[in-house]
Motif scaffolding. Structure first.
Motif, PDB file in Angstrom:
ATOM      1  N   SER A  60      -2.950  -7.638  -9.742  1.00  0.00           N
ATOM      2  CA  SER A  60      -3.739  -7.202 -10.889  1.00  0.00           C
ATOM      3  C   SER A  60      -3.404  -8.066 -12.097  1.00  0.00           C
ATOM      4  O   SER A  60      -2.337  -8.698 -12.138  1.00  0.00           O
ATOM      5  N   VAL A  62      -2.485  -7.080 -15.005  1.00  0.00           N
ATOM      6  CA  VAL A  62      -1.292  -6.536 -15.663  1.00  0.00           C
ATOM      7  C   VAL A  62      -0.027  -7.054 -14.980  1.00  0.00           C
ATOM      8  O   VAL A  62       0.929  -7.482 -15.636  1.00  0.00           O
ATOM      9  N   GLN A  63      -0.020  -7.038 -13.657  1.00  0.00           N
ATOM     10  CA  GLN A  63       1.136  -7.546 -12.924  1.00  0.00           C
ATOM     11  C   GLN A  63       1.278  -9.057 -13.093  1.00  0.00           C
ATOM     12  O   GLN A  63       2.394  -9.579 -13.165  1.00  0.00           O
ATOM     13  N   TYR A  66       2.896  -9.716 -16.441  1.00  0.00           N
ATOM     14  CA  TYR A  66       4.310  -9.328 -16.422  1.00  0.00           C
ATOM     15  C   TYR A  66       5.142 -10.339 -15.632  1.00  0.00           C
ATOM     16  O   TYR A  66       6.217 -10.761 -16.072  1.00  0.00           O
ATOM     17  N   VAL A 115       1.372  -0.822 -11.661  1.00  0.00           N
ATOM     18  CA  VAL A 115       0.712  -1.171 -12.923  1.00  0.00           C
ATOM     19  C   VAL A 115       0.989  -0.132 -14.001  1.00  0.00           C
ATOM     20  O   VAL A 115       1.257  -0.474 -15.159  1.00  0.00           O
ATOM     21  N   GLU A 116       0.960   1.139 -13.628  1.00  0.00           N
ATOM     22  CA  GLU A 116       1.127   2.195 -14.627  1.00  0.00           C
ATOM     23  C   GLU A 116       2.538   2.228 -15.221  1.00  0.00           C
ATOM     24  O   GLU A 116       2.765   2.859 -16.259  1.00  0.00           O
ATOM     25  N   ILE A 118       4.196  -0.604 -16.046  1.00  0.00           N
ATOM     26  CA  ILE A 118       4.401  -1.841 -16.805  1.00  0.00           C
ATOM     27  C   ILE A 118       3.904  -1.647 -18.234  1.00  0.00           C
ATOM     28  O   ILE A 118       2.745  -1.300 -18.456  1.00  0.00           O
TER      29      ILE A 118
END
Length: 217
Positions: A60, A62-63, A66, A115-116, A118
């Motif tokens: 994703s 988001v990942q 990060y 994801v949730e 991060i």
């Protein structure tokens, strides 16, 4: 996922270093740890390559962001002891090869949270700012550092922070927490290298989100 653009690459402090070779930037970074501009220039030069490698391995955006930040943090700490002067392979870019290898190591060893879980925000804390902010956090007095983390990362109120510290044996009121938090934010900003403060906080009106970048640590 598009390759992100980082506005620091347009800052005069960083642009003034673009004529340096990789080896020159590495040497300057190692000799002048009190300056953050050399690492930032390296980051601006190679962030597209690193992000391109990472975006194909993350599930994703988001990942990916990060892992991108974690990779640059790993690179940041590895650069201090890096010596490529003995690599005289004709036609090779030994620094770029090393960087690609470091990125591959980080990708292969990554154990990314869901994801949730991060909370990292690439816009609020670009990797160079994140690295130097982390260093600055380590310089804070322990109690103030704990307060800053509680306030920024866990979004605790001053009353809740005071109650927690009181349970740990500290004699402190919510008003004193507020005072010490303000002191902590001031100390944190002062602990940043001058050039990092100028590049990332010099235009705070344009980047208000960076005031809460501690929450990404």
């Amino acid at each position: 996922m598009q390759i992100p653009h980082f506005s620091e690459s347009n800052h005069l402090i960083v642009k003034s270093l673009f004529h340096h070779s990789d080896q020159e930037l590495l040497t300057l970074f190692q000799r002048h740890p009190e300056h953050g501009k050399y690492f930032t220039a390296i980051f601006c030069r190679y962030s597209p390559i690193v992000f391109t490698l990472i975006r194909h391995s993350a599930r994703s955006p988001v990942q990916a962001d990060y892992l991108f930040a974690l990779t640059w943090r790993h690179i940041f700490y590895e650069l201090g002891g890096l010596d490529l002067r003995d690599d005289n392979t004709p036609g090779s870019n030994s620094f770029q090869n090393w960087l690609i290898n470091m990125t591959a190591v980080c990708i292969n060893q990554a154990d990314l949270p869901p994801v949730e879980s991060i909370h990292y925000n690439l816009k609020a804390a670009p990797p160079p700012f994140w690295c130097y902010l982390e260093q600055a956090m380590e310089k804070l007095p322990a109690v103030i550092r704990l307060m800053v983390v509680m306030a920024q990362t866990f979004h605790w109120s001053e009353t809740r922070i005071a109650a927690y510290l009181q349970a740990e044996g500290e004699v402190i009121s919510p008003a004193q927490v507020r005072t010490q938090l303000n002191q902590g934010y001031q100390l944190l900003e002062e602990a940043l290298p001058d050039d990092i403060r100028e590049v990332y906080l010099g235009g705070e009106a344009a980047h208000p989100e960076r005031k809460s970048a501690v929450s990404t640590l």
